[in-house]
Design a protein around this motif. Structure first.
Motif, PDB file in Angstrom:
ATOM      1  N   ILE A 277       8.870  16.115  -2.295  1.00  0.00           N
ATOM      2  CA  ILE A 277       7.932  16.891  -1.835  1.00  0.00           C
ATOM      3  C   ILE A 277       6.588  16.038  -1.075  1.00  0.00           C
ATOM      4  CG2 ILE A 277       5.835  18.643  -2.265  1.00  0.00           C
ATOM      5  CD1 ILE A 277       7.732  19.868  -4.226  1.00  0.00           C
ATOM      6  N   LYS A 278       6.615  14.589  -1.874  1.00  0.00           N
ATOM      7  CA  LYS A 278       5.452  14.116  -1.188  1.00  0.00           C
ATOM      8  C   LYS A 278       5.570  13.099  -0.716  1.00  0.00           C
ATOM      9  CE  LYS A 278       1.757  16.146  -3.412  1.00  0.00           C
ATOM     10  NZ  LYS A 278       0.429  16.364  -2.560  1.00  0.00           N
ATOM     11  N   LEU A 279       6.930  12.982  -0.284  1.00  0.00           N
ATOM     12  CA  LEU A 279       7.601  12.109   0.602  1.00  0.00           C
ATOM     13  C   LEU A 279       7.754  10.580   0.210  1.00  0.00           C
ATOM     14  CD1 LEU A 279       6.144  13.357   3.869  1.00  0.00           C
ATOM     15  CD2 LEU A 279       8.239  13.954   2.664  1.00  0.00           C
ATOM     16  N   GLY A 280       7.855  10.360  -1.011  1.00  0.00           N
ATOM     17  CA  GLY A 280       8.096   9.034  -1.542  1.00  0.00           C
ATOM     18  C   GLY A 280       9.201   8.194  -1.019  1.00  0.00           C
ATOM     19  N   PHE A 281      10.094   8.724  -0.654  1.00  0.00           N
ATOM     20  CA  PHE A 281      11.202   8.101  -0.011  1.00  0.00           C
ATOM     21  C   PHE A 281      10.730   7.115   1.290  1.00  0.00           C
ATOM     22  CE2 PHE A 281      11.347  12.410   1.971  1.00  0.00           C
ATOM     23  CZ  PHE A 281      11.312  11.920   3.309  1.00  0.00           C
ATOM     24  N   LEU A 282       9.603   7.547   1.751  1.00  0.00           N
ATOM     25  CA  LEU A 282       9.011   6.722   3.035  1.00  0.00           C
ATOM     26  C   LEU A 282       8.385   5.457   2.629  1.00  0.00           C
ATOM     27  CD1 LEU A 282       7.503   9.697   5.120  1.00  0.00           C
ATOM     28  CD2 LEU A 282       9.756   8.435   5.533  1.00  0.00           C
ATOM     29  N   ASP A 283       8.171   5.423   1.451  1.00  0.00           N
ATOM     30  CA  ASP A 283       7.596   4.120   0.594  1.00  0.00           C
ATOM     31  C   ASP A 283       8.724   3.291   0.250  1.00  0.00           C
ATOM     32  OD1 ASP A 283       4.886   4.208   1.144  1.00  0.00           O
ATOM     33  OD2 ASP A 283       4.808   5.788  -0.330  1.00  0.00           O
TER      34      ASP A 283
ATOM     35  N   GLY B 298       8.621   3.292  -3.516  1.00  0.00           N
ATOM     36  CA  GLY B 298       8.309   4.619  -3.431  1.00  0.00           C
ATOM     37  C   GLY B 298       9.483   5.428  -4.711  1.00  0.00           C
ATOM     38  N   PHE B 299      10.461   4.959  -4.425  1.00  0.00           N
ATOM     39  CA  PHE B 299      11.381   5.293  -5.457  1.00  0.00           C
ATOM     40  C   PHE B 299      11.121   4.996  -6.912  1.00  0.00           C
ATOM     41  CE2 PHE B 299      15.324   4.466  -8.001  1.00  0.00           C
ATOM     42  CZ  PHE B 299      16.164   5.627  -7.912  1.00  0.00           C
ATOM     43  N   TYR B 300      10.677   3.596  -7.214  1.00  0.00           N
ATOM     44  CA  TYR B 300      10.164   3.144  -8.410  1.00  0.00           C
ATOM     45  C   TYR B 300       8.976   4.067  -9.011  1.00  0.00           C
ATOM     46  CZ  TYR B 300       8.336   0.148 -11.756  1.00  0.00           C
ATOM     47  OH  TYR B 300       7.749  -0.415 -13.151  1.00  0.00           O
TER      48      TYR B 300
ATOM     49  N   TRP C  59      10.727  17.827 -12.629  1.00  0.00           N
ATOM     50  CA  TRP C  59      10.083  18.293 -11.522  1.00  0.00           C
ATOM     51  C   TRP C  59       8.929  17.125 -11.083  1.00  0.00           C
ATOM     52  CZ3 TRP C  59       8.573  21.361  -7.814  1.00  0.00           C
ATOM     53  CH2 TRP C  59       7.399  21.130  -7.504  1.00  0.00           C
ATOM     54  N   ALA C  60       8.477  16.154 -11.977  1.00  0.00           N
ATOM     55  CA  ALA C  60       7.620  15.054 -11.561  1.00  0.00           C
ATOM     56  C   ALA C  60       8.300  14.184 -10.653  1.00  0.00           C
ATOM     57  CB  ALA C  60       7.220  14.024 -12.715  1.00  0.00           C
ATOM     58  N   PHE C  61       9.713  13.843 -10.736  1.00  0.00           N
ATOM     59  CA  PHE C  61      10.410  13.049  -9.850  1.00  0.00           C
ATOM     60  C   PHE C  61      10.375  13.841  -8.496  1.00  0.00           C
ATOM     61  CE2 PHE C  61      14.385  11.998  -7.342  1.00  0.00           C
ATOM     62  CZ  PHE C  61      14.059  10.475  -7.431  1.00  0.00           C
ATOM     63  N   PHE C  62      10.870  15.262  -8.503  1.00  0.00           N
ATOM     64  CA  PHE C  62      11.089  15.734  -7.311  1.00  0.00           C
ATOM     65  C   PHE C  62       9.947  15.576  -6.283  1.00  0.00           C
ATOM     66  CE2 PHE C  62      11.529  19.738  -4.856  1.00  0.00           C
ATOM     67  CZ  PHE C  62      12.601  19.657  -4.245  1.00  0.00           C
ATOM     68  N   GLN C  63       8.794  16.227  -7.034  1.00  0.00           N
ATOM     69  CA  GLN C  63       7.513  16.328  -6.573  1.00  0.00           C
ATOM     70  C   GLN C  63       6.960  15.137  -5.701  1.00  0.00           C
ATOM     71  OE1 GLN C  63       4.098  16.694  -8.930  1.00  0.00           O
ATOM     72  NE2 GLN C  63       3.006  18.161  -7.519  1.00  0.00           N
TER      73      GLN C  63
ATOM     74  N   TRP D  96       0.827  -1.153  -0.106  1.00  0.00           N
ATOM     75  CA  TRP D  96      -0.057   0.040  -0.055  1.00  0.00           C
ATOM     76  C   TRP D  96       0.905   1.153  -0.374  1.00  0.00           C
ATOM     77  CZ3 TRP D  96      -4.850  -0.459  -1.421  1.00  0.00           C
ATOM     78  CH2 TRP D  96      -5.307  -1.820  -1.102  1.00  0.00           C
ATOM     79  N   ILE D  97       0.719   2.085  -1.094  1.00  0.00           N
ATOM     80  CA  ILE D  97       1.492   3.186  -1.232  1.00  0.00           C
ATOM     81  C   ILE D  97       0.926   4.427  -0.592  1.00  0.00           C
ATOM     82  CG2 ILE D  97       2.826   4.871  -2.876  1.00  0.00           C
ATOM     83  CD1 ILE D  97       3.425   1.980  -2.849  1.00  0.00           C
ATOM     84  N   LYS D  98       1.746   4.881   0.640  1.00  0.00           N
ATOM     85  CA  LYS D  98       1.155   6.126   1.418  1.00  0.00           C
ATOM     86  C   LYS D  98       1.550   7.406   0.894  1.00  0.00           C
ATOM     87  CE  LYS D  98       0.768   2.623   5.286  1.00  0.00           C
ATOM     88  NZ  LYS D  98       1.163   2.343   6.775  1.00  0.00           N
ATOM     89  N   HIS D  99       2.530   7.353   0.247  1.00  0.00           N
ATOM     90  CA  HIS D  99       3.103   8.766  -0.220  1.00  0.00           C
ATOM     91  C   HIS D  99       3.420   8.830  -1.767  1.00  0.00           C
ATOM     92  CE1 HIS D  99       4.393   7.671   3.980  1.00  0.00           C
ATOM     93  NE2 HIS D  99       4.214   8.961   4.287  1.00  0.00           N
ATOM     94  N   THR D 100       4.115   9.499  -2.175  1.00  0.00           N
ATOM     95  CA  THR D 100       4.315  10.056  -3.486  1.00  0.00           C
ATOM     96  C   THR D 100       3.182  10.531  -4.066  1.00  0.00           C
ATOM     97  OG1 THR D 100       3.244   7.925  -4.781  1.00  0.00           O
ATOM     98  CG2 THR D 100       5.583   7.696  -4.013  1.00  0.00           C
ATOM     99  N   THR D 101       3.093  10.865  -5.188  1.00  0.00           N
ATOM    100  CA  THR D 101       1.764  11.691  -5.882  1.00  0.00           C
ATOM    101  C   THR D 101       0.647  10.725  -5.987  1.00  0.00           C
ATOM    102  OG1 THR D 101       2.916  11.147  -8.181  1.00  0.00           O
ATOM    103  CG2 THR D 101       3.175  13.425  -7.061  1.00  0.00           C
TER     104      THR D 101
END
Length: 252
Positions: free
Chosen positions: A217-223, A227-229, A209-213, A118-123
């Motif tokens: 910004i959307k804390l994808g690293f926490l997934d 989240g990185f993928y 920008w899409a990757f950075f966001q 379950w993806i809790k972050h990213t966009t």
């Protein structure tokens, strides 16, 4: 008491459709399934439930969903895809609407399950969607893909419901990659048909920008890795879409 129709479009959803139907069964007063002639067990699974099962050649996502709306008995609808289901909290929120409907439509957060996580972050979260609405005041719109519910009036009022739509979208990285290739081609063609242009600036800046966001910004690293993928692929999708659009522009 207000009555609700559940609306689902399907094609080969044997892995997910039962979860979808179970989540709707005690919430809505009828369930309409519009199926694009599935070749798996989707039809037989649906027949175990009290649903109106309609087979209709696929018309396009927007057109198919609007056709499904036209088949409902009730004006107030809950619209899902076959790989989606209502969380328990969302089920309660929708049931409460039967005696307390205040708005023309309601936003819901969609919670995505990617490769078992379950993806809790990213966009990807919270992914806000209008999926509960009065069909006399709204309809599906969109060109080829990325269909959305649009309310018919600028004065329309929209509420927000507690709970999530649980979306089980991709079971493997290869499946995701195949869809990326398909959908970026469709998106590029849609942009081209609307007269949009690509440029080197868009090809470089939009994916960056899409990757950075997504990742920062959307804390994808926490997934974790997924989240990185997802963040990398979000950038890749932007890149392919504009690269393919550039190719179409050059050919014309």
């Amino acid at each position: 008491m207000l009555k609700l129709s559940g609306v689902i479009i399907t094609f080969n959803e044997e892995l997910n459709i039962e979860k979808c139907l179970k989540s709707l069964a005690n919430v809505v007063d009828e369930i309409i399934v519009v199926d694009s002639f599935s070749t798996d067990k989707t039809k037989s699974i649906c027949k175990k439930y009290n649903v109106t099962f309609i087979e209709q050649k696929f018309l396009g996502y927007t057109e198919q969903k609007n056709f499904a709306l036209s088949q409902t008995t009730h004006n107030h609808v809950v619209a899902l895809d076959g790989d989606e289901a209502l969380s328990e909290m969302l089920q309660k929120s929708i049931i409460n609407l039967k005696t307390n409907w205040k708005f023309d439509g309601y936003y819901v957060n969609r919670f995505n399950n990617f490769c078992g996580q379950w993806i809790k972050h990213t966009t990807w979260y919270p992914e806000k969607k209008i999926r509960v609405f009065d069909k006399t005041k709204a309809s599906w719109s969109g060109y080829k893909i990325h269909e959305t519910v649009n309310l018919n009036s600028k004065d329309s009022k929209v509420g927000k419901l507690k709970g999530d739509i649980l979306h089980r979208n991709y079971q493997s990285y290869s499946e995701h990659n195949q869809q990326i290739e398909k959908f970026t081609s469709i998106s590029a063609q849609a942009y081209y048909d609307k007269g949009k242009k690509s440029s080197l600036f868009k090809i470089i800046v939009n994916p960056t920008w899409a990757f950075f966001q997504s990742y920062v910004i959307k804390l994808g690293f926490l997934d974790g890795f997924n989240g990185f993928y997802i963040s990398v692929q979000t950038a890749h999708i932007r890149f392919l879409k504009y690269a393919k659009l550039r190719e179409l522009n050059k050919k014309s």
